[in-house]
Design a protein around this motif. Structure first.
Motif, PDB file in Angstrom:
ATOM      1  N   THR A   2       0.865  -1.258   0.130  1.00 25.45           N
ATOM      2  CA  THR A   2      -0.004   0.132   0.054  1.00 25.45           C
ATOM      3  C   THR A   2       1.053   1.250   0.050  1.00 25.45           C
ATOM      4  OG1 THR A   2      -1.505  -1.339   1.390  1.00 25.45           O
ATOM      5  CG2 THR A   2      -1.864   1.038   1.098  1.00 25.45           C
ATOM      6  N   HIS A   7      -3.211   5.818   3.258  1.00 24.36           N
ATOM      7  CA  HIS A   7      -3.758   5.813   4.580  1.00 24.36           C
ATOM      8  C   HIS A   7      -3.454   7.215   5.449  1.00 24.36           C
ATOM      9  CE1 HIS A   7      -5.793   2.125   3.885  1.00 24.36           C
ATOM     10  NE2 HIS A   7      -4.532   1.754   3.541  1.00 24.36           N
ATOM     11  N   SER A  15      -4.674  12.196   3.078  1.00 26.24           N
ATOM     12  CA  SER A  15      -4.828  10.564   2.786  1.00 26.24           C
ATOM     13  C   SER A  15      -5.973  10.363   2.035  1.00 26.24           C
ATOM     14  CB  SER A  15      -4.915   9.763   4.106  1.00 26.24           C
ATOM     15  OG  SER A  15      -6.411   9.734   4.517  1.00 26.24           O
ATOM     16  N   ALA A  17      -7.546   7.689   1.924  1.00 20.57           N
ATOM     17  CA  ALA A  17      -8.812   6.723   2.374  1.00 20.57           C
ATOM     18  C   ALA A  17      -9.674   7.716   3.113  1.00 20.57           C
ATOM     19  CB  ALA A  17      -7.948   5.810   3.303  1.00 20.57           C
ATOM     20  N   SER A  18      -9.156   9.013   3.712  1.00 28.04           N
ATOM     21  CA  SER A  18     -10.187   9.624   4.401  1.00 28.04           C
ATOM     22  C   SER A  18     -11.405  10.183   3.461  1.00 28.04           C
ATOM     23  CB  SER A  18      -9.420  11.040   4.612  1.00 28.04           C
ATOM     24  OG  SER A  18      -8.946  11.983   3.672  1.00 28.04           O
ATOM     25  N   GLY A  21     -12.358   6.101   1.215  1.00 27.62           N
ATOM     26  CA  GLY A  21     -12.620   4.915   1.866  1.00 27.62           C
ATOM     27  C   GLY A  21     -11.489   4.207   2.058  1.00 27.62           C
ATOM     28  N   GLU A  22     -11.586   2.988   3.046  1.00 26.43           N
ATOM     29  CA  GLU A  22     -10.304   2.130   3.326  1.00 26.43           C
ATOM     30  C   GLU A  22      -9.952   1.500   2.183  1.00 26.43           C
ATOM     31  OE1 GLU A  22      -8.069   2.232   5.829  1.00 26.43           O
ATOM     32  OE2 GLU A  22      -8.957   4.114   6.571  1.00 26.43           O
ATOM     33  N   ALA A  23     -11.128   0.955   1.589  1.00 24.75           N
ATOM     34  CA  ALA A  23     -10.984   0.059   0.358  1.00 24.75           C
ATOM     35  C   ALA A  23     -11.303   0.498  -0.931  1.00 24.75           C
ATOM     36  CB  ALA A  23     -11.883  -1.460   0.724  1.00 24.75           C
TER      37      ALA A  23
END
Ligand code: HEM
Ligand code: HEM
Length: 181
Positions: A2, A7, A15, A17-18, A21-23
Protein backbone atom coordinates in the motif's frame (compact mmCIF):
# COMPACT_ATOMS: atom_id res chain seq x y z
CA UNK A 1 2.23 -2.88 -1.01
CA UNK A 2 0.00 0.00 0.00
CA UNK A 3 1.49 3.41 -0.92
CA UNK A 4 1.98 5.42 2.27
CA UNK A 5 -0.20 8.26 0.90
CA UNK A 6 -3.32 6.08 0.85
CA UNK A 7 -3.75 5.94 4.62
CA UNK A 8 -1.56 8.66 6.08
CA UNK A 9 -1.12 11.37 3.45
CA UNK A 10 2.01 13.50 3.59
CA UNK A 11 2.80 17.23 3.54
CA UNK A 12 -0.04 18.95 1.69
CA UNK A 13 -1.51 15.63 0.54
CA UNK A 14 -4.45 14.38 2.59
CA UNK A 15 -4.83 10.62 2.83
CA UNK A 16 -6.89 9.19 -0.01
CA UNK A 17 -8.73 6.84 2.36
CA UNK A 18 -10.15 9.78 4.34
CA UNK A 19 -12.47 10.51 1.41
CA UNK A 20 -12.39 7.46 -0.89
CA UNK A 21 -12.68 4.90 1.95
CA UNK A 22 -10.31 2.28 3.34
CA UNK A 23 -10.93 -0.09 0.41
CA UNK A 24 -11.21 2.66 -2.22
CA UNK A 25 -14.95 2.03 -2.33
CA UNK A 26 -16.04 5.69 -2.41
CA UNK A 27 -19.28 7.10 -0.98
CA UNK A 28 -21.94 9.42 -2.34
CA UNK A 29 -20.34 11.98 -4.63
CA UNK A 30 -16.85 10.59 -3.95
CA UNK A 31 -16.05 7.91 -6.54
CA UNK A 32 -14.82 4.40 -5.98
CA UNK A 33 -11.23 4.07 -7.19
CA UNK A 34 -10.92 0.33 -6.54
CA UNK A 35 -10.66 -1.67 -9.74
CA UNK A 36 -10.72 1.36 -12.08
CA UNK A 37 -8.29 1.20 -15.03
CA UNK A 38 -4.82 2.39 -14.08
CA UNK A 39 -4.39 4.66 -17.12
CA UNK A 40 -7.80 6.27 -16.54
CA UNK A 41 -6.97 7.00 -12.87
CA UNK A 42 -3.62 8.47 -13.86
CA UNK A 43 -5.24 10.68 -16.51
CA UNK A 44 -7.74 12.02 -13.97
CA UNK A 45 -5.00 12.86 -11.45
CA UNK A 46 -3.06 14.68 -14.18
CA UNK A 47 -6.22 16.48 -15.31
CA UNK A 48 -6.90 17.68 -11.74
CA UNK A 49 -3.27 18.79 -11.34
CA UNK A 50 -3.18 20.77 -14.59
CA UNK A 51 -6.67 22.22 -14.12
CA UNK A 52 -8.35 20.46 -17.07
CA UNK A 53 -10.70 18.87 -14.53
CA UNK A 54 -12.00 21.09 -11.76
CA UNK A 55 -12.62 20.00 -8.17
CA UNK A 56 -11.25 21.94 -5.23
CA UNK A 57 -10.33 18.96 -3.03
CA UNK A 58 -8.81 16.91 -5.81
CA UNK A 59 -6.90 19.82 -7.32
CA UNK A 60 -5.34 20.48 -3.91
CA UNK A 61 -4.49 16.79 -3.50
CA UNK A 62 -3.22 16.22 -7.05
CA UNK A 63 -0.99 19.30 -7.06
CA UNK A 64 0.83 17.87 -4.02
CA UNK A 65 1.59 14.60 -5.79
CA UNK A 66 4.84 13.90 -7.63
CA UNK A 67 4.51 12.10 -10.99
CA UNK A 68 5.82 8.90 -9.40
CA UNK A 69 3.24 9.14 -6.58
CA UNK A 70 0.47 9.46 -9.16
CA UNK A 71 1.66 6.35 -10.98
CA UNK A 72 2.00 4.37 -7.75
CA UNK A 73 -1.47 5.37 -6.50
CA UNK A 74 -3.14 4.67 -9.85
CA UNK A 75 -1.52 1.26 -10.02
CA UNK A 76 -2.44 0.48 -6.39
CA UNK A 77 -6.14 1.34 -6.74
CA UNK A 78 -6.41 -0.45 -10.09
CA UNK A 79 -5.50 -3.74 -8.42
CA UNK A 80 -8.12 -3.54 -5.63
CA UNK A 81 -11.38 -5.43 -6.21
CA UNK A 82 -14.43 -3.36 -7.19
CA UNK A 83 -16.84 -3.20 -4.24
CA UNK A 84 -20.41 -4.43 -4.30
CA UNK A 85 -22.72 -1.49 -3.78
CA UNK A 86 -26.34 -1.26 -2.85
CA UNK A 87 -28.39 1.12 -5.02
CA UNK A 88 -31.81 1.96 -3.66
CA UNK A 89 -34.01 3.30 -6.45
CA UNK A 90 -37.56 2.99 -7.75
CA UNK A 91 -38.38 0.39 -10.41
CA UNK A 92 -39.58 3.09 -12.83
CA UNK A 93 -36.33 5.00 -12.49
CA UNK A 94 -34.24 1.87 -13.09
CA UNK A 95 -36.40 0.84 -16.06
CA UNK A 96 -35.87 4.21 -17.79
CA UNK A 97 -32.16 4.00 -17.01
CA UNK A 98 -31.97 0.51 -18.49
CA UNK A 99 -33.41 1.70 -21.82
CA UNK A 100 -31.02 4.64 -22.03
CA UNK A 101 -28.06 2.52 -21.08
CA UNK A 102 -28.64 -0.23 -23.64
CA UNK A 103 -30.38 1.63 -26.46
CA UNK A 104 -29.71 5.32 -25.98
CA UNK A 105 -32.38 7.76 -27.11
CA UNK A 106 -32.20 8.36 -30.84
CA UNK A 107 -34.84 11.08 -30.83
CA UNK A 108 -32.40 13.12 -28.75
CA UNK A 109 -29.28 11.97 -30.63
CA UNK A 110 -28.00 10.03 -27.66
CA UNK A 111 -26.07 6.80 -28.37
CA UNK A 112 -26.27 3.80 -26.07
CA UNK A 113 -23.83 3.98 -23.16
CA UNK A 114 -22.79 0.38 -23.87
CA UNK A 115 -21.28 1.45 -27.19
CA UNK A 116 -18.38 2.98 -25.26
CA UNK A 117 -18.59 1.75 -21.65
CA UNK A 118 -19.02 -1.99 -22.37
CA UNK A 119 -22.08 -4.22 -22.61
CA UNK A 120 -22.27 -4.52 -18.79
CA UNK A 121 -20.82 -1.09 -18.01
CA UNK A 122 -17.52 -2.80 -17.21
CA UNK A 123 -15.48 -0.20 -19.11
CA UNK A 124 -13.34 -0.61 -22.23
CA UNK A 125 -9.58 -0.25 -22.21
CA UNK A 126 -7.84 2.75 -20.73
CA UNK A 127 -10.11 5.51 -22.05
CA UNK A 128 -13.66 4.38 -21.29
CA UNK A 129 -14.13 3.96 -17.54
CA UNK A 130 -16.45 1.42 -15.92
CA UNK A 131 -19.80 2.77 -14.75
CA UNK A 132 -20.98 -0.50 -13.15
CA UNK A 133 -20.58 -0.55 -9.36
CA UNK A 134 -19.60 3.11 -9.32
CA UNK A 135 -21.31 5.29 -6.73
CA UNK A 136 -24.68 6.37 -8.19
CA UNK A 137 -24.56 9.89 -6.79
CA UNK A 138 -21.06 10.31 -8.17
CA UNK A 139 -22.18 9.27 -11.67
CA UNK A 140 -25.05 11.74 -11.47
CA UNK A 141 -22.72 14.49 -10.23
CA UNK A 142 -20.39 13.97 -13.21
CA UNK A 143 -23.16 13.89 -15.80
CA UNK A 144 -24.62 17.04 -14.25
CA UNK A 145 -21.17 18.65 -14.33
CA UNK A 146 -20.87 17.97 -18.05
CA UNK A 147 -24.40 19.17 -18.70
CA UNK A 148 -23.78 22.33 -16.68
CA UNK A 149 -20.40 22.96 -18.37
CA UNK A 150 -18.29 22.29 -15.26
CA UNK A 151 -16.33 19.20 -16.44
CA UNK A 152 -14.43 19.50 -19.71
CA UNK A 153 -11.83 16.74 -19.80
CA UNK A 154 -13.62 14.17 -21.92
CA UNK A 155 -11.82 13.37 -25.18
CA UNK A 156 -13.57 15.13 -28.08
CA UNK A 157 -16.26 16.46 -25.72
CA UNK A 158 -18.00 13.10 -26.05
CA UNK A 159 -19.55 13.20 -22.60
CA UNK A 160 -20.34 16.94 -22.74
CA UNK A 161 -22.45 16.33 -25.84
CA UNK A 162 -24.27 13.30 -24.47
CA UNK A 163 -25.05 14.83 -21.09
CA UNK A 164 -26.23 18.10 -22.60
CA UNK A 165 -28.89 16.30 -24.67
CA UNK A 166 -30.51 14.45 -21.76
CA UNK A 167 -32.78 15.88 -19.06
CA UNK A 168 -31.66 15.77 -15.41
CA UNK A 169 -34.35 13.12 -14.83
CA UNK A 170 -32.78 10.92 -17.50
CA UNK A 171 -29.27 11.53 -16.17
CA UNK A 172 -30.49 10.50 -12.73
CA UNK A 173 -32.18 7.34 -14.09
CA UNK A 174 -29.16 6.18 -16.08
CA UNK A 175 -26.80 6.89 -13.16
CA UNK A 176 -28.74 4.69 -10.77
CA UNK A 177 -29.17 1.94 -13.35
CA UNK A 178 -25.45 1.90 -14.24
CA UNK A 179 -24.42 1.84 -10.59
CA UNK A 180 -26.68 -1.16 -9.97
CA UNK A 181 -24.86 -3.34 -12.56
C1 HEM B 1 -12.14 12.08 -7.54
C2 HEM B 1 -7.85 9.97 -6.59
C3 HEM B 1 -7.76 12.06 -2.18
C4 HEM B 1 -12.31 13.62 -2.88
C5 HEM B 1 -10.97 11.37 -7.69
C6 HEM B 1 -10.54 10.71 -8.91
C7 HEM B 1 -9.33 10.14 -8.64
C8 HEM B 1 -9.00 10.41 -7.25
C9 HEM B 1 -8.46 9.33 -9.61
C10 HEM B 1 -11.33 10.63 -10.22
C11 HEM B 1 -12.03 9.28 -10.29
C12 HEM B 1 -12.90 9.09 -11.51
O1 HEM B 1 -12.88 9.93 -12.41
O2 HEM B 1 -13.61 8.06 -11.55
C13 HEM B 1 -7.46 10.34 -5.30
C14 HEM B 1 -6.18 9.97 -4.69
C15 HEM B 1 -6.15 10.59 -3.47
C16 HEM B 1 -7.40 11.31 -3.30
C17 HEM B 1 -5.15 9.06 -5.35
C18 HEM B 1 -5.01 10.60 -2.44
C19 HEM B 1 -3.73 10.93 -2.84
C20 HEM B 1 -9.00 12.66 -1.99
C21 HEM B 1 -9.37 13.40 -0.80
C22 HEM B 1 -10.66 13.85 -1.01
C23 HEM B 1 -11.08 13.39 -2.32
C24 HEM B 1 -8.49 13.60 0.42
C25 HEM B 1 -11.55 14.67 -0.08
C26 HEM B 1 -11.05 15.77 0.57
C27 HEM B 1 -12.65 13.36 -4.21
C28 HEM B 1 -13.89 13.80 -4.83
C29 HEM B 1 -13.85 13.37 -6.18
C30 HEM B 1 -12.58 12.66 -6.35
C31 HEM B 1 -15.04 14.57 -4.16
C32 HEM B 1 -14.87 13.65 -7.29
C33 HEM B 1 -14.46 14.93 -7.96
C34 HEM B 1 -15.44 15.45 -8.99
O3 HEM B 1 -16.63 15.60 -8.66
O4 HEM B 1 -15.00 15.72 -10.12
N1 HEM B 1 -10.00 11.17 -6.69
N2 HEM B 1 -8.16 11.12 -4.43
N3 HEM B 1 -10.05 12.67 -2.88
N4 HEM B 1 -11.89 12.68 -5.13
FE1 HEM B 1 -10.02 11.92 -4.80
C1 HEM C 1 -16.78 9.01 -18.89
C2 HEM C 1 -21.57 8.14 -18.33
C3 HEM C 1 -22.03 7.24 -23.10
C4 HEM C 1 -17.26 8.04 -23.68
C5 HEM C 1 -18.05 8.86 -18.34
C6 HEM C 1 -18.36 9.10 -16.94
C7 HEM C 1 -19.70 8.89 -16.80
C8 HEM C 1 -20.24 8.49 -18.09
C9 HEM C 1 -20.52 9.03 -15.52
C10 HEM C 1 -17.37 9.53 -15.84
C11 HEM C 1 -16.87 8.31 -15.09
C12 HEM C 1 -15.93 8.65 -13.96
O1 HEM C 1 -15.70 9.84 -13.68
O2 HEM C 1 -15.42 7.70 -13.32
C13 HEM C 1 -22.11 7.80 -19.58
C14 HEM C 1 -23.50 7.50 -19.81
C15 HEM C 1 -23.65 7.28 -21.16
C16 HEM C 1 -22.32 7.41 -21.75
C17 HEM C 1 -24.57 7.45 -18.72
C18 HEM C 1 -24.92 7.03 -21.95
C19 HEM C 1 -26.02 7.85 -21.77
C20 HEM C 1 -20.78 7.35 -23.67
C21 HEM C 1 -20.50 7.15 -25.07
C22 HEM C 1 -19.16 7.39 -25.23
C23 HEM C 1 -18.59 7.74 -23.92
C24 HEM C 1 -21.53 6.73 -26.12
C25 HEM C 1 -18.31 7.32 -26.49
C26 HEM C 1 -18.80 7.85 -27.68
C27 HEM C 1 -16.72 8.39 -22.44
C28 HEM C 1 -15.31 8.72 -22.21
C29 HEM C 1 -15.17 8.99 -20.82
C30 HEM C 1 -16.50 8.82 -20.23
C31 HEM C 1 -14.19 8.77 -23.24
C32 HEM C 1 -13.88 9.39 -20.06
C33 HEM C 1 -13.78 10.90 -19.94
C34 HEM C 1 -12.48 11.33 -19.27
O3 HEM C 1 -11.39 10.91 -19.71
O4 HEM C 1 -12.53 12.08 -18.28
N1 HEM C 1 -19.21 8.49 -19.01
N2 HEM C 1 -21.41 7.72 -20.76
N3 HEM C 1 -19.61 7.69 -23.00
N4 HEM C 1 -17.40 8.45 -21.24
FE1 HEM C 1 -19.40 8.11 -21.03
Amino acid sequence: DTPVLVHSGQGSVWSCASCHGEAGEGAGITPRLAGMPEAYLLKQLEDFANGTRLNESMQYVARGLKPDDMKELASYYATLPAPLINVPSSDANLARGEVLFHQGDWKQNVPACISCHGSQGEGVGASFPPLAAQQAEYLFSQLSAWKGGHRHNSPQNLMDDIASRLSYEDLYAVSYYAASL
